[in-house]
Design an enzyme around this catalytic site. Structure first.
Site, mmCIF file in Angstrom:
data_model
loop_
_atom_site.group_PDB
_atom_site.id
_atom_site.type_symbol
_atom_site.label_atom_id
_atom_site.label_comp_id
_atom_site.label_asym_id
_atom_site.label_seq_id
_atom_site.Cartn_x
_atom_site.Cartn_y
_atom_site.Cartn_z
ATOM 1 N N HIS A 80 -8.683 2.783 0.045
ATOM 2 C CA HIS A 80 -9.466 1.595 -0.290
ATOM 3 C C HIS A 80 -10.025 1.007 1.003
ATOM 4 C CE1 HIS A 80 -9.422 -2.819 -1.929
ATOM 5 N NE2 HIS A 80 -10.621 -2.301 -1.955
ATOM 6 N N GLY B 17 -4.081 -1.478 -7.365
ATOM 7 C CA GLY B 17 -3.254 -2.664 -7.573
ATOM 8 C C GLY B 17 -3.047 -3.345 -6.241
ATOM 9 N N SER B 18 -2.303 -4.436 -6.230
ATOM 10 C CA SER B 18 -1.965 -5.027 -4.945
ATOM 11 C C SER B 18 -0.814 -4.206 -4.373
ATOM 12 C CB SER B 18 -1.555 -6.469 -5.141
ATOM 13 O OG SER B 18 -0.561 -6.545 -6.126
ATOM 14 N N HIS C 287 -12.330 -4.372 -10.888
ATOM 15 C CA HIS C 287 -12.131 -3.582 -9.662
ATOM 16 C C HIS C 287 -10.713 -3.704 -9.113
ATOM 17 C CE1 HIS C 287 -12.050 -7.262 -7.416
ATOM 18 N NE2 HIS C 287 -12.143 -6.673 -6.263
#
Lengths: 136, 472
Positions: free
Chosen positions: B231, B370-371, B395
């Site tokens: 990411h 995800g976080s 997103h």
């Protein structure tokens, strides 16, 4: 107090203070760098900074953006701002920034950009207050 | 504006009707239980005032406050009468996610977890303080801005399949490097192959659950399999391009009459509008190339650790912050529009020619990070999104707590310990950076994904859990 951080859901928001406009600008640069790195940065490099704007807000934006440019392009972390002068009529700013290479420190955040979101520059009684939101 | 002013249309869909200067209504896709920032709702309303906006200004389930547009905001503008707005794309142009699938299993990683975290952390630089070993000159940078991921593959950093399995095949064709300023190039040239800090990361994950066996098979996923999620975005180059064009548009068009200075824009048809689109496309290519180089390094490192039979293939690569020219039916007529997705993912249903052939019977893979330390998802795009959200879905989870509050209340070292208690190894330059991205500062990803699945704009395929987290 030179600056203070405030809650913002996604980004970083701070206010910087000064007896003069120059001091408030200077403190906004220190606030910016304290959101990148908390270590005490040594004065090993000197960079001359000269920026201009259309009004005070854009002058501030361009000043802080120039500092971010130095972070990305020269791996520069700020120690001190020296001799900061603002021409309030032509909206020009000159100063010298001293600092060191980022590789010698613990960098915990990257700032993407300065924004105009909730930005203000105000004189309240005898003090200048600047508010900035940084995009992280 | 707050959530109570919204009119319920049906389950998970709310509207605020046109009022004041709004040209279209606002549509919010959210459940009753999820947190929505009042300011983010105001931003949806502000976007509804922009010239040429079609149908409605959209806030998706993961929405939170941004500048100008909310994050999780989508708006489509008429290509003839509409505008293009840098604040509707974001400072991190083509902040995006790439997912790599491997032939390794969860057990393989657990056996060498420490070597994997150390190896990847050493190999993949974060950026500031840890610059990229990949150095090129400005002429080569222009070719990279033109060619995107394909340029990197041609230079020997990867295989053809890598870019073919990416949105836009890893290259936006309208890219014009001459529209990117020297200053932006100076900020970006030393950062190719770096992740950056903030919410960006690289995770080694395993497929924990499969929801749709057939589609998972089409995507090449099964339970226990290891995948790698990257990411990141266009780094300093993208931030400078956004800043540059915000200034140019302000000089040319001003912001009088705009509800927010951050919504500065230019007509899509104007010279400046076109210049921005071409610069944005070049910047998007920088982000594609960036992830391509990281892919190459991940492949090298995993092969180094697990031997020559290790397979690392790109599953897909999706953009989160981008404007695209696409075609939709509005009021019964087909129209070309400029869709702004800011913190939103394209979500095309099956049959679209833009999707790689192998996936065309299923739909476009949608990758939802995800976080840190929580689940990530692979979803599949649906036709329904083309009807109700201009081909878009969420997103990520969306933030609920500020960074400053997180740093005050959460300790980075405790998070590291907590994650390690869950069996997740963390490689990070800074514990403070960890605190800012702690799992509790985000919305519940499972809830966000459940809602988009119920809405039918994208459907659940698989859920992954992290084994190794690398942060800047």
């Amino acid at each position: 107090m030179r600056f203070k951080f405030f809650p913002h859901t996604a980004d970083i928001k701070f206010r910087s203070y000064g007896e003069t406009l120059e001091e408030a600008f200077e403190n906004s640069a220190y606030a910016l760098f304290s959101s990148i790195c908390e270590d005490k940065v040594k004065e090993k490099k000197n960079v001359k900074i000269s920026v201009s704007g259309n009004d005070l807000s854009s002058l501030l934006y361009n000043f802080l953006e120039e500092l971010l440019f130095l972070v990305d392009s020269k791996d520069f972390l700020l120690s001190k701002i020296k001799g900061l002068k603002i021409n309030k009529k032509s909206f020009k700013l000159n100063c010298e920034a001293t600092g060191d290479s980022g590789k010698n420190y613990e960098v915990y955040s990257h700032i993407k950009a300065v924004t105009y979101n909730e930005m203000f520059i105000r004189k309240v009684k005898d003090k200048w207050i600047i508010q900035i939101v940084l995009d992280v | 504006m707050d959530k109570n002013d919204l009119k319920k249309i049906k389950k998970n869909i709310y509207e605020f009707p046109k009022s004041g200067k709004m040209r279209v209504p606002g549509r919010i896709f959210i459940s009753e239980d999820l947190f929505v920032d009042d300011k983010a709702l105001d931003q949806v309303k502000n976007v509804a005032q922009l010239p040429g906006i079609l149908k409605y200004s959209i806030g998706l389930t993961d929405m939170h406050v941004g500048y100008g547009f909310p994050i999780g905001g989508v708006a489509a503008f008429d290509i003839k009468k509409g505008i293009i707005c840098p604040g509707g794309i974001g400072y991190d142009i083509n902040c995006s996610v790439r997912l790599l699938k491997t032939n390794l299993t969860k057990e393989d990683i657990l056996k060498k977890q420490k070597e994997v975290v150390e190896g990847l952390y050493r190999k993949i630089p974060s950026g500031v303080g840890r610059g990229s070993p990949f150095q090129i000159n400005y002429k080569e940078l222009d070719s990279l801005l033109k060619g995107g991921a394909k340029y990197m593959v041609e230079k020997g950093y990867g295989i053809k399949r890598d870019y073919l399995y990416s949105e836009e095949e890893g290259c936006m064709k309208d890219a014009d490097p001459s529209k990117v300023s020297k200053k932006a190039k100076m900020r970006g040239i030393g950062q190719i192959g770096t992740i950056g800090a903030g919410n960006h990361f690289l995770e080694v994950q395993f497929v924990e659950k499969v929801f749709d066996k057939k589609i998972a098979k089409d995507f090449g996923l099964k339970v226990g399999q290891v995948v790698v999620m990257i990411h990141c975005g266009s780094r300093g180059l993208g931030h400078q391009v956004a800043s540059d064009y915000i200034k140019l548009m302000e000089e040319k068009y001003g912001y009088d009459g705009l509800p927010d200075r951050e919504l500065i824009n230019a007509p899509i048809k104007s010279k400046l509008g076109k210049d921005y689109f071409e610069a944005m496309s070049a910047t998007a290519n920088f982000a594609f190339a960036n992830k391509q180089l990281i892919t190459h390094w991940v492949r090298e490192e995993l092969t180094n650790l697990y031997g020559n039979n290790t397979k690392v293939e790109v599953l897909y690569d999706v953009c989160h912050n981008i404007a695209k020219i696409e075609e939709y039916t509005v009021d019964g007529k087909k129209v070309k529009v400029c869709v702004h997705r800011k913190g939103a993912t394209r979500s095309y249903g099956k049959g679209r020619k833009e999707i790689p052939k192998e996936y065309r019977n299923s739909g476009q893979p949608v990758l939802i990070p995800g976080s840190m330390g929580t689940a990530s998802y692979v979803l599949v795009g649906q036709k329904k999104s083309e009807e109700i959200t201009f081909g878009s879905t969420v997103h990520g989870a969306g933030r609920v707590m500020s960074r400053s509050l997180a740093m005050k209340n959460i300790s980075g070292s405790k998070i590291k310990k907590d994650l390690e208690g869950l069996g997740i190894k963390v490689g990070s330059g800074s514990e403070k950076g960890l605190a800012q991205e702690a799992p509790e500062v985000y919305k519940d990803i499972d809830e966000v994904v459940k809602i988009v699945d119920e809405l039918g704009i994208s459907k659940k395929v698989a859920r992954m859990k992290p084994l190794v987290v690398i942060k800047g």
